[in-house]
Motif scaffolding. Structure first.
Motif, PDB file in Angstrom:
ATOM      1  N   ALA A 154      17.929 -12.305  45.243  1.00 26.35           N
ATOM      2  CA  ALA A 154      16.943 -12.747  46.227  1.00 26.35           C
ATOM      3  C   ALA A 154      15.987 -11.611  46.548  1.00 26.35           C
ATOM      4  CB  ALA A 154      17.652 -13.224  47.490  1.00 26.35           C
ATOM      5  N   VAL A 155      14.689 -11.921  46.562  1.00 29.76           N
ATOM      6  CA  VAL A 155      13.647 -10.924  46.831  1.00 29.76           C
ATOM      7  C   VAL A 155      12.714 -11.481  47.901  1.00 29.76           C
ATOM      8  CG1 VAL A 155      11.750  -9.582  45.867  1.00 29.76           C
ATOM      9  CG2 VAL A 155      13.767 -10.083  44.470  1.00 29.76           C
ATOM     10  N   THR A 156      12.551 -10.717  49.001  1.00 23.93           N
ATOM     11  CA  THR A 156      11.632 -11.127  50.050  1.00 23.93           C
ATOM     12  C   THR A 156      10.305 -10.409  49.890  1.00 23.93           C
ATOM     13  OG1 THR A 156      11.203 -11.081  52.431  1.00 23.93           O
ATOM     14  CG2 THR A 156      12.745  -9.441  51.588  1.00 23.93           C
ATOM     15  N   ARG A 157       9.248 -11.141  49.876  1.00 17.70           N
ATOM     16  CA  ARG A 157       7.919 -10.566  49.675  1.00 17.70           C
ATOM     17  C   ARG A 157       7.415  -9.849  50.946  1.00 17.70           C
ATOM     18  NH1 ARG A 157       4.661 -15.249  46.206  1.00 17.70           N
ATOM     19  NH2 ARG A 157       4.572 -14.079  44.259  1.00 17.70           N
ATOM     20  N   ASP A 158       7.717 -10.417  52.088  1.00 16.49           N
ATOM     21  CA  ASP A 158       7.181  -9.873  53.338  1.00 16.49           C
ATOM     22  C   ASP A 158       8.178  -8.983  54.074  1.00 16.49           C
ATOM     23  OD1 ASP A 158       8.969 -11.792  54.157  1.00 16.49           O
ATOM     24  OD2 ASP A 158       7.511 -13.023  55.221  1.00 16.49           O
ATOM     25  N   GLY A 159       9.333  -8.734  53.449  1.00 17.78           N
ATOM     26  CA  GLY A 159      10.318  -7.856  54.062  1.00 17.78           C
ATOM     27  C   GLY A 159      11.197  -8.533  55.081  1.00 17.78           C
ATOM     28  N   ILE A 160      11.051  -9.834  55.282  1.00 14.53           N
ATOM     29  CA  ILE A 160      11.884 -10.567  56.258  1.00 14.53           C
ATOM     30  C   ILE A 160      12.936 -11.344  55.470  1.00 14.53           C
ATOM     31  CG2 ILE A 160      11.903 -12.283  58.087  1.00 14.53           C
ATOM     32  CD1 ILE A 160       8.952 -11.638  58.587  1.00 14.53           C
TER      33      ILE A 160
ATOM     34  N   SER B  41      18.834  -9.535  50.864  1.00 15.05           N
ATOM     35  CA  SER B  41      17.708  -9.636  49.938  1.00 15.05           C
ATOM     36  C   SER B  41      17.012  -8.303  49.759  1.00 15.05           C
ATOM     37  CB  SER B  41      16.697 -10.668  50.458  1.00 15.05           C
ATOM     38  OG  SER B  41      17.285 -11.956  50.551  1.00 15.05           O
ATOM     39  N   LYS B  42      16.477  -8.101  48.550  1.00 13.04           N
ATOM     40  CA  LYS B  42      15.709  -6.895  48.272  1.00 13.04           C
ATOM     41  C   LYS B  42      14.252  -7.101  48.676  1.00 13.04           C
ATOM     42  CE  LYS B  42      18.553  -5.304  44.424  1.00 13.04           C
ATOM     43  NZ  LYS B  42      18.563  -4.852  43.000  1.00 13.04           N
ATOM     44  N   ILE B  43      13.631  -6.047  49.136  1.00 14.68           N
ATOM     45  CA  ILE B  43      12.221  -6.120  49.502  1.00 14.68           C
ATOM     46  C   ILE B  43      11.375  -5.833  48.268  1.00 14.68           C
ATOM     47  CG2 ILE B  43      10.416  -5.132  50.965  1.00 14.68           C
ATOM     48  CD1 ILE B  43      12.574  -4.430  52.993  1.00 14.68           C
ATOM     49  N   ASP B  44      10.370  -6.682  48.067  1.00 17.81           N
ATOM     50  CA  ASP B  44       9.516  -6.530  46.883  1.00 17.81           C
ATOM     51  C   ASP B  44       8.727  -5.220  46.967  1.00 17.81           C
ATOM     52  OD1 ASP B  44       7.989  -6.976  44.601  1.00 17.81           O
ATOM     53  OD2 ASP B  44       6.502  -8.201  45.674  1.00 17.81           O
ATOM     54  N   GLN B  45       8.870  -4.377  45.958  1.00 16.51           N
ATOM     55  CA  GLN B  45       8.161  -3.105  45.879  1.00 16.51           C
ATOM     56  C   GLN B  45       7.179  -3.104  44.695  1.00 16.51           C
ATOM     57  OE1 GLN B  45       8.439  -0.802  48.170  1.00 16.51           O
ATOM     58  NE2 GLN B  45      10.180  -1.717  49.267  1.00 16.51           N
ATOM     59  N   GLY B  46       6.707  -4.271  44.343  1.00 14.05           N
ATOM     60  CA  GLY B  46       5.798  -4.394  43.209  1.00 14.05           C
ATOM     61  C   GLY B  46       6.438  -5.014  41.995  1.00 14.05           C
ATOM     62  N   GLU B  47       7.757  -5.280  42.079  1.00 13.79           N
ATOM     63  CA  GLU B  47       8.451  -5.870  40.923  1.00 13.79           C
ATOM     64  C   GLU B  47       7.890  -7.265  40.577  1.00 13.79           C
ATOM     65  OE1 GLU B  47      11.155  -2.955  42.873  1.00 13.79           O
ATOM     66  OE2 GLU B  47       9.933  -4.657  43.542  1.00 13.79           O
ATOM     67  N   VAL B  48       7.558  -8.041  41.595  1.00 14.83           N
ATOM     68  CA  VAL B  48       7.040  -9.389  41.351  1.00 14.83           C
ATOM     69  C   VAL B  48       5.734  -9.323  40.569  1.00 14.83           C
ATOM     70  CG1 VAL B  48       6.165 -11.498  42.441  1.00 14.83           C
ATOM     71  CG2 VAL B  48       8.201 -10.366  43.364  1.00 14.83           C
ATOM     72  N   ARG B  49       4.868  -8.395  40.940  1.00 15.63           N
ATOM     73  CA  ARG B  49       3.605  -8.238  40.228  1.00 15.63           C
ATOM     74  C   ARG B  49       3.851  -7.747  38.803  1.00 15.63           C
ATOM     75  NH1 ARG B  49      -1.661  -7.808  41.358  1.00 15.63           N
ATOM     76  NH2 ARG B  49      -1.214  -8.073  43.584  1.00 15.63           N
ATOM     77  N   ASN B  50       4.777  -6.828  38.645  1.00 15.02           N
ATOM     78  CA  ASN B  50       5.062  -6.286  37.325  1.00 15.02           C
ATOM     79  C   ASN B  50       5.597  -7.352  36.378  1.00 15.02           C
ATOM     80  OD1 ASN B  50       4.238  -3.750  38.190  1.00 15.02           O
ATOM     81  ND2 ASN B  50       6.342  -3.094  38.717  1.00 15.02           N
ATOM     82  N   LEU B  51       6.278  -8.348  36.928  1.00 12.61           N
ATOM     83  CA  LEU B  51       6.806  -9.436  36.107  1.00 12.61           C
ATOM     84  C   LEU B  51       5.731 -10.479  35.777  1.00 12.61           C
ATOM     85  CD1 LEU B  51      10.287 -10.008  37.824  1.00 12.61           C
ATOM     86  CD2 LEU B  51       9.854  -8.989  35.580  1.00 12.61           C
ATOM     87  N   GLY B  52       4.560 -10.345  36.356  1.00  5.75           N
ATOM     88  CA  GLY B  52       3.482 -11.294  36.079  1.00  5.75           C
ATOM     89  C   GLY B  52       3.442 -12.468  37.014  1.00  5.75           C
ATOM     90  N   PHE B  53       4.135 -12.384  38.172  1.00 11.29           N
ATOM     91  CA  PHE B  53       4.220 -13.508  39.088  1.00 11.29           C
ATOM     92  C   PHE B  53       3.454 -13.279  40.388  1.00 11.29           C
ATOM     93  CE2 PHE B  53       8.613 -14.221  37.068  1.00 11.29           C
ATOM     94  CZ  PHE B  53       8.056 -14.968  36.049  1.00 11.29           C
ATOM     95  N   ALA B  54       2.473 -12.384  40.375  1.00 10.74           N
ATOM     96  CA  ALA B  54       1.755 -12.064  41.613  1.00 10.74           C
ATOM     97  C   ALA B  54       1.047 -13.279  42.191  1.00 10.74           C
ATOM     98  CB  ALA B  54       0.753 -10.945  41.351  1.00 10.74           C
ATOM     99  N   ASP B  55       0.594 -14.183  41.325  1.00 14.79           N
ATOM    100  CA  ASP B  55      -0.165 -15.344  41.793  1.00 14.79           C
ATOM    101  C   ASP B  55       0.689 -16.585  41.997  1.00 14.79           C
ATOM    102  OD1 ASP B  55      -2.510 -13.841  41.719  1.00 14.79           O
ATOM    103  OD2 ASP B  55      -2.878 -14.368  39.608  1.00 14.79           O
ATOM    104  N   VAL B  56       1.990 -16.488  41.767  1.00 17.50           N
ATOM    105  CA  VAL B  56       2.867 -17.648  41.937  1.00 17.50           C
ATOM    106  C   VAL B  56       3.210 -17.778  43.421  1.00 17.50           C
ATOM    107  CG1 VAL B  56       5.069 -18.693  41.317  1.00 17.50           C
ATOM    108  CG2 VAL B  56       3.811 -17.321  39.628  1.00 17.50           C
ATOM    109  N   PRO B  57       3.013 -18.961  44.014  1.00 11.81           N
ATOM    110  CA  PRO B  57       3.280 -19.118  45.445  1.00 11.81           C
ATOM    111  C   PRO B  57       4.769 -19.099  45.751  1.00 11.81           C
ATOM    112  CG  PRO B  57       2.707 -21.231  44.484  1.00 11.81           C
ATOM    113  CD  PRO B  57       2.487 -20.208  43.409  1.00 11.81           C
TER     114      PRO B  57
END
Length: 275
Positions: free
Chosen positions: A201-207, A215-231
């Motif tokens: 589990a990864v939280t984008r907003d830290g909550i 849950s882990k806080i997103d530190q750019g991993e989501v963007r690195n995986l190519g999912f920055a634009d996925v809602p």
């Protein structure tokens, strides 16, 4: 001697009429004197005879245009629909009894044609089982239950295999602005309890969500995986060693949807889903 001459004269006198009949042309059948057919021959010719002229060759006429090609079935259907629309529009704009009845009759004919097509389709399907979807996906209630039971087994097996070999990643926003994130977390927590799988589990907003407090806080991993634009929320399968990532989907998904999508992604080659 005189007697002999007299006899010859008498004989010639009797023969002359018959000889004249043979030599003179009959009425309507005489030869014209200037006719090409009499040249060089000693035929008797009739100066008053009319020479029958040879018919002249017909004047050269332009070639007839080639026949129009037959209309295609698509063109015929389009004309039929246009005619039906014209009758309907006329009945609407000029709603006389004659116009309305004409449209009703045309529509009834269309319904009969559609019924004939449906009947032939059904009979053809009976005679060609290879085209019948009921063979692979039963349409009856009992057959549907059997198919669903088999599908559930395949889904669970694919889910367990996939989550053993790869990580199931859940990305969300913990703030109340994400209306479905918390509900999606509850759905995934039920899968964890039922199948004992681990969820990254990864939280984008830290909550963090209550269902995934670690849950882990997103530190750019989501963007690195190519999912920055996925809602948010969304699910993905991640293979850490190879870096292979497959997006399962975004938005609120039930357990059945999650299991079915993982089965399709991991177990069914592209192009064979509906074989």
């Amino acid at each position: 001697m005189n007697r002999l001459c007299a006899s010859l004269v008498a004989v010639l006198a009797l023969a002359m009429p018959a000889f004249a009949d043979l030599t003179e042309p009959q009425a309507g059948r005489g030869f014209a004197c200037d006719d090409e057919r009499t040249k060089g021959w000693y035929f008797y010719c009739d100066p008053n005879a009319v020479v029958e002229e040879e018919p002249e060759a017909a004047a050269d006429l332009p070639p007839a245009p080639p026949p129009a090609p037959p209309k295609t079935y698509t063109e015929q259907i389009e004309e039929y629909r246009a005619g039906l629309d014209e009758l309907k529009n006329r009945a609407i704009l000029e709603p006389t009894s004659e116009n309305v009845v004409a449209y009703m009759e045309a529509q009834a004919a269309m319904v009969r044609q559609a019924g004939l097509f449906t009947e032939v389709w059904q009979r053809s399907l009976f005679a060609n089982p290879n085209l019948d979807a009921n063979v692979n996906r039963p349409l009856s209630q009992i057959g549907s239950n059997l198919y669903q039971d088999r599908l559930d087994v395949d889904r669970e097996a694919a889910f367990q295999t996939a989550t053993t070999e790869r990580a199931l990643m859940f990305v969300y926003d913990g703030s109340p602005s994400c209306l479905v994130c918390a509900t999606q977390g509850e759905v995934l927590q039920a899968l964890v309890q039922q199948y004992g799988v681990a969820v990254l589990a990864v939280t984008r907003d830290g909550i963090p969500l209550p269902t995934f407090p670690d849950s882990k806080i997103d530190q750019g991993e989501v963007r690195n995986l190519g999912f920055a634009d996925v809602p948010s929320p969304f699910l993905a399968l991640v293979e850490p060693r190879s870096g292979q990532v497959d997006l399962i989907g975004a938005g609120l998904m039930t357990q059945d949807i999650v299991l079915d999508r993982i089965r399709i992604i991991t177990s069914i080659p592209e192009g064979e889903l509906y074989d």
